[in-house]
Design an enzyme around this catalytic site. Structure first.
Site, PDB file in Angstrom:
ATOM      1  N   LYS A 257      -7.749 -10.707  -4.760  1.00 30.99           N
ATOM      2  CA  LYS A 257      -7.965  -9.260  -4.764  1.00 30.99           C
ATOM      3  C   LYS A 257      -9.455  -9.016  -4.955  1.00 30.99           C
ATOM      4  O   LYS A 257     -10.017  -9.283  -6.014  1.00 30.99           O
ATOM      5  CB  LYS A 257      -7.172  -8.575  -5.873  1.00 30.99           C
ATOM      6  CG  LYS A 257      -7.515  -7.103  -5.877  1.00 30.99           C
ATOM      7  CD  LYS A 257      -6.679  -6.255  -6.735  1.00 30.99           C
ATOM      8  CE  LYS A 257      -7.009  -4.785  -6.571  1.00 30.99           C
ATOM      9  NZ  LYS A 257      -8.370  -4.434  -6.222  1.00 30.99           N
ATOM     10  N   ARG A 262     -13.153  -0.445   0.294  1.00 32.28           N
ATOM     11  CA  ARG A 262     -12.271  -0.688   1.443  1.00 32.28           C
ATOM     12  C   ARG A 262     -12.988  -0.276   2.710  1.00 32.28           C
ATOM     13  O   ARG A 262     -13.552   0.816   2.796  1.00 32.28           O
ATOM     14  CB  ARG A 262     -10.987   0.132   1.264  1.00 32.28           C
ATOM     15  CG  ARG A 262      -9.911  -0.040   2.327  1.00 32.28           C
ATOM     16  CD  ARG A 262      -9.090  -1.266   2.029  1.00 32.28           C
ATOM     17  NE  ARG A 262      -7.956  -1.459   2.904  1.00 32.28           N
ATOM     18  CZ  ARG A 262      -6.676  -1.278   2.546  1.00 32.28           C
ATOM     19  NH1 ARG A 262      -6.381  -0.841   1.348  1.00 32.28           N
ATOM     20  NH2 ARG A 262      -5.703  -1.532   3.392  1.00 32.28           N
ATOM     21  N   ARG A 308     -11.381   4.056   3.361  1.00 35.95           N
ATOM     22  CA  ARG A 308      -9.951   4.412   3.349  1.00 35.95           C
ATOM     23  C   ARG A 308      -9.773   5.923   3.382  1.00 35.95           C
ATOM     24  O   ARG A 308      -8.689   6.419   3.617  1.00 35.95           O
ATOM     25  CB  ARG A 308      -9.262   3.814   2.133  1.00 35.95           C
ATOM     26  CG  ARG A 308      -9.757   4.373   0.834  1.00 35.95           C
ATOM     27  CD  ARG A 308      -9.006   3.771  -0.304  1.00 35.95           C
ATOM     28  NE  ARG A 308      -7.793   4.519  -0.582  1.00 35.95           N
ATOM     29  CZ  ARG A 308      -6.911   4.154  -1.489  1.00 35.95           C
ATOM     30  NH1 ARG A 308      -7.085   3.042  -2.153  1.00 35.95           N
ATOM     31  NH2 ARG A 308      -5.844   4.882  -1.722  1.00 35.95           N
ATOM     32  N   GLU A 337     -12.608  -5.602   2.576  1.00 31.99           N
ATOM     33  CA  GLU A 337     -13.186  -5.025   1.368  1.00 31.99           C
ATOM     34  C   GLU A 337     -14.650  -5.476   1.374  1.00 31.99           C
ATOM     35  O   GLU A 337     -14.929  -6.672   1.523  1.00 31.99           O
ATOM     36  CB  GLU A 337     -12.404  -5.600   0.166  1.00 31.99           C
ATOM     37  CG  GLU A 337     -12.633  -4.929  -1.127  1.00 31.99           C
ATOM     38  CD  GLU A 337     -11.728  -3.714  -1.417  1.00 31.99           C
ATOM     39  OE1 GLU A 337     -10.948  -3.277  -0.560  1.00 31.99           O
ATOM     40  OE2 GLU A 337     -11.850  -3.194  -2.528  1.00 31.99           O
ATOM     41  N   PHE A 375      -9.106  -9.201   5.237  1.00 27.43           N
ATOM     42  CA  PHE A 375      -7.797  -9.723   4.829  1.00 27.43           C
ATOM     43  C   PHE A 375      -6.697  -9.379   5.833  1.00 27.43           C
ATOM     44  O   PHE A 375      -5.555  -9.760   5.672  1.00 27.43           O
ATOM     45  CB  PHE A 375      -7.425  -9.257   3.419  1.00 27.43           C
ATOM     46  CG  PHE A 375      -7.557  -7.768   3.204  1.00 27.43           C
ATOM     47  CD1 PHE A 375      -6.598  -6.893   3.678  1.00 27.43           C
ATOM     48  CD2 PHE A 375      -8.650  -7.249   2.521  1.00 27.43           C
ATOM     49  CE1 PHE A 375      -6.713  -5.531   3.477  1.00 27.43           C
ATOM     50  CE2 PHE A 375      -8.778  -5.888   2.312  1.00 27.43           C
ATOM     51  CZ  PHE A 375      -7.806  -5.016   2.800  1.00 27.43           C
ATOM     52  N   ARG A 449       2.616   3.042   0.947  1.00 29.01           N
ATOM     53  CA  ARG A 449       2.570   2.229  -0.274  1.00 29.01           C
ATOM     54  C   ARG A 449       4.003   1.817  -0.570  1.00 29.01           C
ATOM     55  O   ARG A 449       4.852   2.658  -0.834  1.00 29.01           O
ATOM     56  CB  ARG A 449       2.029   3.084  -1.423  1.00 29.01           C
ATOM     57  CG  ARG A 449       1.777   2.323  -2.721  1.00 29.01           C
ATOM     58  CD  ARG A 449       1.566   3.277  -3.894  1.00 29.01           C
ATOM     59  NE  ARG A 449       0.403   4.129  -3.754  1.00 29.01           N
ATOM     60  CZ  ARG A 449      -0.843   3.765  -4.009  1.00 29.01           C
ATOM     61  NH1 ARG A 449      -1.095   2.538  -4.388  1.00 29.01           N
ATOM     62  NH2 ARG A 449      -1.833   4.609  -3.879  1.00 29.01           N
ATOM     63  N   LYS A 455      -0.151  -5.564  -5.970  1.00 32.68           N
ATOM     64  CA  LYS A 455      -1.364  -6.049  -6.638  1.00 32.68           C
ATOM     65  C   LYS A 455      -1.027  -6.606  -8.017  1.00 32.68           C
ATOM     66  O   LYS A 455      -0.172  -6.056  -8.725  1.00 32.68           O
ATOM     67  CB  LYS A 455      -2.404  -4.936  -6.744  1.00 32.68           C
ATOM     68  CG  LYS A 455      -1.998  -3.714  -7.538  1.00 32.68           C
ATOM     69  CD  LYS A 455      -3.144  -2.677  -7.557  1.00 32.68           C
ATOM     70  CE  LYS A 455      -2.644  -1.302  -7.959  1.00 32.68           C
ATOM     71  NZ  LYS A 455      -3.626  -0.240  -7.827  1.00 32.68           N
TER      72      LYS A 455
HETATM   73  P1  ATP Z   1      -4.708   2.234  -4.765  1.00 30.32           P
HETATM   74  O1  ATP Z   1      -3.509   1.523  -5.303  1.00 30.32           O
HETATM   75  O2  ATP Z   1      -4.496   3.689  -4.505  1.00 30.32           O
HETATM   76  O3  ATP Z   1      -5.309   1.527  -3.589  1.00 30.32           O
HETATM   77  P2  ATP Z   1      -7.116   1.553  -6.108  1.00 30.32           P
HETATM   78  O4  ATP Z   1      -8.035   1.997  -5.058  1.00 30.32           O
HETATM   79  O5  ATP Z   1      -7.530   1.725  -7.523  1.00 30.32           O
HETATM   80  O6  ATP Z   1      -5.710   2.220  -5.966  1.00 30.32           O
HETATM   81  P3  ATP Z   1      -6.785  -1.192  -6.580  1.00 30.32           P
HETATM   82  O7  ATP Z   1      -6.048  -1.080  -7.860  1.00 30.32           O
HETATM   83  O8  ATP Z   1      -8.175  -1.691  -6.663  1.00 30.32           O
HETATM   84  O9  ATP Z   1      -6.764   0.106  -5.776  1.00 30.32           O
HETATM   85  O10 ATP Z   1      -5.933  -2.140  -5.589  1.00 30.32           O
HETATM   86  C1  ATP Z   1      -5.626  -1.911  -4.265  1.00 30.32           C
HETATM   87  C2  ATP Z   1      -6.805  -2.090  -3.336  1.00 30.32           C
HETATM   88  O11 ATP Z   1      -7.291  -3.430  -3.364  1.00 30.32           O
HETATM   89  C3  ATP Z   1      -6.506  -1.931  -1.868  1.00 30.32           C
HETATM   90  O12 ATP Z   1      -6.442  -0.565  -1.524  1.00 30.32           O
HETATM   91  C4  ATP Z   1      -7.664  -2.645  -1.183  1.00 30.32           C
HETATM   92  O13 ATP Z   1      -8.736  -1.749  -1.011  1.00 30.32           O
HETATM   93  C5  ATP Z   1      -8.079  -3.686  -2.201  1.00 30.32           C
HETATM   94  N1  ATP Z   1      -7.876  -5.102  -1.797  1.00 30.32           N
HETATM   95  C6  ATP Z   1      -8.645  -6.115  -2.261  1.00 30.32           C
HETATM   96  N2  ATP Z   1      -8.255  -7.279  -1.774  1.00 30.32           N
HETATM   97  C7  ATP Z   1      -7.199  -7.046  -0.943  1.00 30.32           C
HETATM   98  C8  ATP Z   1      -6.359  -7.881  -0.142  1.00 30.32           C
HETATM   99  N3  ATP Z   1      -6.505  -9.196  -0.085  1.00 30.32           N
HETATM  100  N4  ATP Z   1      -5.365  -7.281   0.561  1.00 30.32           N
HETATM  101  C9  ATP Z   1      -5.170  -5.951   0.503  1.00 30.32           C
HETATM  102  N5  ATP Z   1      -5.948  -5.109  -0.240  1.00 30.32           N
HETATM  103  C10 ATP Z   1      -6.947  -5.650  -0.966  1.00 30.32           C
END
Ligand code: ATP
Length: 610
Positions: A257, A262, A308, A337, A375, A449, A455
């Site tokens: 992650k 994004r 995004r 990312e 990714f 979603r 995650k």
């Molecule tokens: P949301 O759940 O609304 O996306 P957020 O922006 O706070 O909330 P995070 O908690 O950081 O998101 O986790 C989801 C995000 O992680 C994804 O939207 C993407 O941008 C990022 N991400 C990082 N690595 C990956 C991966 N390998 N595959 C998919 N997404 C990834």
């Protein structure tokens, strides 16, 4: 017949007085039904306060201050005895100010067609560079002279970015469903189409003027197109490794992650773009360096980067653009990312975010180079891939040759909680935020979603809650030293999807430096609202000093999700609150309706209780 701008303004006026979302939807739907395709497309952008979708650089860059100055200059000529600044102060709104002033000036309405007003709006957008303020003023004044007070009010609200109906693309998709079938039954087809093509005007052109069956058929033909961003696939959260395997069938796909910005990378040739899609705004867009989209006859290969939030960030990352052009494939869409990268390690999220700006990139590019970690791959050499299984897309990505500032996520497959735990720890040790696990079967569902993508973050594992994205709906002036800065804390709200309202849950004042507070003050002060807004609910105990229009999303971390003790307003945000919320990031690349929802926080609360 072409619709008049005054008819549109009358509808806007009506919507402003409507309290319920359903009523707004049906009022707009009835009006859309009377329009021809082009007027309907124009209206779908205007309702959102724009002339084109958000990924097209088409800002008005016209401030409230400019219009106040312009009106003052005009008053000096006309001498009607109006005190513009005083009226502005009394009304508290730039549109109402213009309405009052224009009523005094007694201008004559010329009943301009909506299409002509749209032309004028584009002229303002396309007036850039030296001396543009004067040129814009000239266009605005000329337009105002042909408007009635009501037209003047909405024209100015549009160009100053203060058309605050609280209508977003989701509301418009509802409206289109009602246009097609007087109910929500076309919503699924509309969601799919908007997911692969985030251009609301283009979607609208496939709806207005057609019978329901034909609309559904039309929407099916909308395909993924490089140059038009796709809604980002989102992820769910779980609490334990075991829960992953309760939700997904082994083996599962695991990727690091990455904690950055994004970014969708689109590469295409201009000729393919114009062949595959005919969009209204392409007629108006300045064919210059600034727009990027239609530039350069010599090199017809175009690379565009989108967040995004469907924002065009191509200018922010020139090294990614250069490298994408060098890659040996004519067209592709990659999901990635972007992270700061010192040649050996990825930089922290805060360092990466310094690159999130449009100007002065030169030095920053040297100081903070970036790398886009891909990714997923959604399109390659003119073939859409998003409907293939995740496993297949990941395999195609592994064969895809990346270079320089474009890299690829390492993907592994695991079959047990123990194995997942080990891979998770390895990734955390390597400096990643955790892992994202994905189910092998299943297409890339834009904007969706669900538990096919999950995650697992290190912060969630140490029994804290996941970060929460709140929408700023007000602020407190603060006391002591902070009172001098003008802001002491911000009021954060969750999004309630069912009712399309924002529900305030907590005050955030910790983790904010003075510099950040100044930045917060600047970003909020122009958005203050005098009276409460219909789409914002605030518990009495959290009443802020200043209410603001919901626009900015910020991320907080907290120790716990708690229940608020209310005085009859416990229903707001399900009565939830956050214990010790701390600001992590101000100004997220998310629209307010993408903030954490009441439903999500409730399920996080229930999960924690378990
Ligand atoms: P949301 O759940 O609304 O996306 P957020 O922006 O706070 O909330 P995070 O908690 O950081 O998101 O986790 C989801 C995000 O992680 C994804 O939207 C993407 O941008 C990022 N991400 C990082 N690595 C990956 C991966 N390998 N595959 C998919 N997404 C990834």
């Amino acid at each position: 017949m072409n619709v008049k701008f005054i008819d549109v303004c009358n509808v806007f006026e009506k919507i402003e007085g409507i309290k319920s979302r359903n009523e707004t939807t049906s009022c707009l739907a009835e009006f859309f039904k009377t329009l021809d395709t082009e007027d309907a497309q124009i209206l779908s952008y205007l309702v959102l306060g724009r002339v084109a979708p958000s990924f097209v650089n088409s800002e008005f860059n016209y401030s409230e201050k400019s219009i106040v100055n312009l009106l003052e200059m005009y008053e000096k000529v006309e001498k009607r005895g109006s005190d513009i600044k005083k009226i502005r102060e009394q009304t508290g709104d730039i549109g109402d100010t213009v309405y009052q002033v224009w009523s005094l000036f007694g201008s004559k309405e010329k009943s301009l067609a909506l299409a002509s007003v749209y032309d004028e709006l584009w002229k303002i957008v396309n007036t850039t560079g030296n001396g543009s303020v004067d040129s814009k003023n000239a266009i605005v004044l000329k337009a105002l002279k042909s408007f009635s007070p009501l037209e003047a009010k909405y024209f100015i609200r549009i160009i100053c970015g203060s058309l605050r109906f609280g209508i977003n693309y989701k509301t418009l998709l509802d409206v289109f469903s009602f246009v097609a079938s007087d109910d929500k039954s076309v919503k699924e087809s509309l969601n799919r189409a908007y997911g692969v093509c985030g251009d609301i005007g283009y979607i609208c052109s496939k709806v207005v003027g057609f019978e329901k069956e034909k609309v559904i058929e039309n929407l099916k033909t909308i395909e993924i197109t490089p140059g038009i961003p796709v809604l980002s696939r989102l992820v769910e959260r779980v609490q334990t490794f075991d829960e992953v395997f309760e939700r997904l069938e082994a083996p599962i796909i695991v990727q690091p992650k990455f904690d950055g910005l994004r970014c969708q990378i689109h590469k295409y040739s201009m000729s393919d773009f114009t062949k595959s899609i005919n969009v209204l705004w392409s007629r108006y867009i300045k064919k210059s360096e600034e727009s990027g989209l239609f530039e350069s006859q010599v090199d017809s290969t175009i690379v565009k980067l989108f967040t995004r939030n469907l924002e065009d960030v191509t200018e922010m990352f020139p090294e990614i653009v250069e490298d994408a052009k060098k890659i040996n494939n004519d067209s592709f869409i990659l999901d990635s990312e972007v992270l700061g990268w010192d040649g050996k390690d990825f930089l922290s999220f805060q360092d990466t975010m310094q690159r999130r700006r449009k100007y002065g990139i030169g030095d920053l590019k040297k100081d903070i180079p970036v790398k886009a970690m891909c990714f997923d791959i959604l399109y390659l050499n003119s073939v859409p891939l998003y409907q293939k299984d995740t496993k297949e897309r990941v395999e195609i990505l592994s064969e895809f040759s990346t270079i320089g500032s474009i890299g690829k996520a390492e993907t592994v497959e695991v079959s047990s909680s123990e194995e997942l735990d080990r891979i998770f720890q390895e990734n955390v040790q390597a400096g990643f935020e955790g892992v994202i696990v994905k189910q092998r079967p299943g297409e890339y569902l834009p904007g969706v979603r669900n538990y096919e993508w999950i995650k697992l973050k290190k912060s969630m594992m140490s029994s804290l809650v996941d970060t929460v994205d709140l929408v700023a709906v007000g602020y407190y002036r603060g006391s002591g030293r902070r009172a001098n800065l003008g802001v002491g804390a911000v009021l954060g709200a969750l999004y309630n999807e069912e009712d399309d309202v924002f529900e305030a849950i907590c005050k955030v004042g910790t983790g904010i430096s003075d510099d950040m507070l100044k930045q917060i003050k600047t970003s909020l002060e122009g958005d203050s609202v005098k009276d409460g807004l219909q789409n914002v609910k605030v518990p009495k105990s959290l009443k802020p000093d200043v209410l603001v229009y919901p626009k900015i999303v910020f991320t907080v971390e907290a120790d716990e999700i708690t229940k608020r003790i209310g005085n009859g307003d416990e229903n707001i945000g399900c009565g939830l609150s956050l214990r010790f919320p701390r600001l992590v990031e101000w100004g997220r690349d998310k629209s307010p309706s993408d903030a954490t929802s009441v439903k999500e926080l409730s399920s996080m609360f229930e999960n924690r209780k378990k």
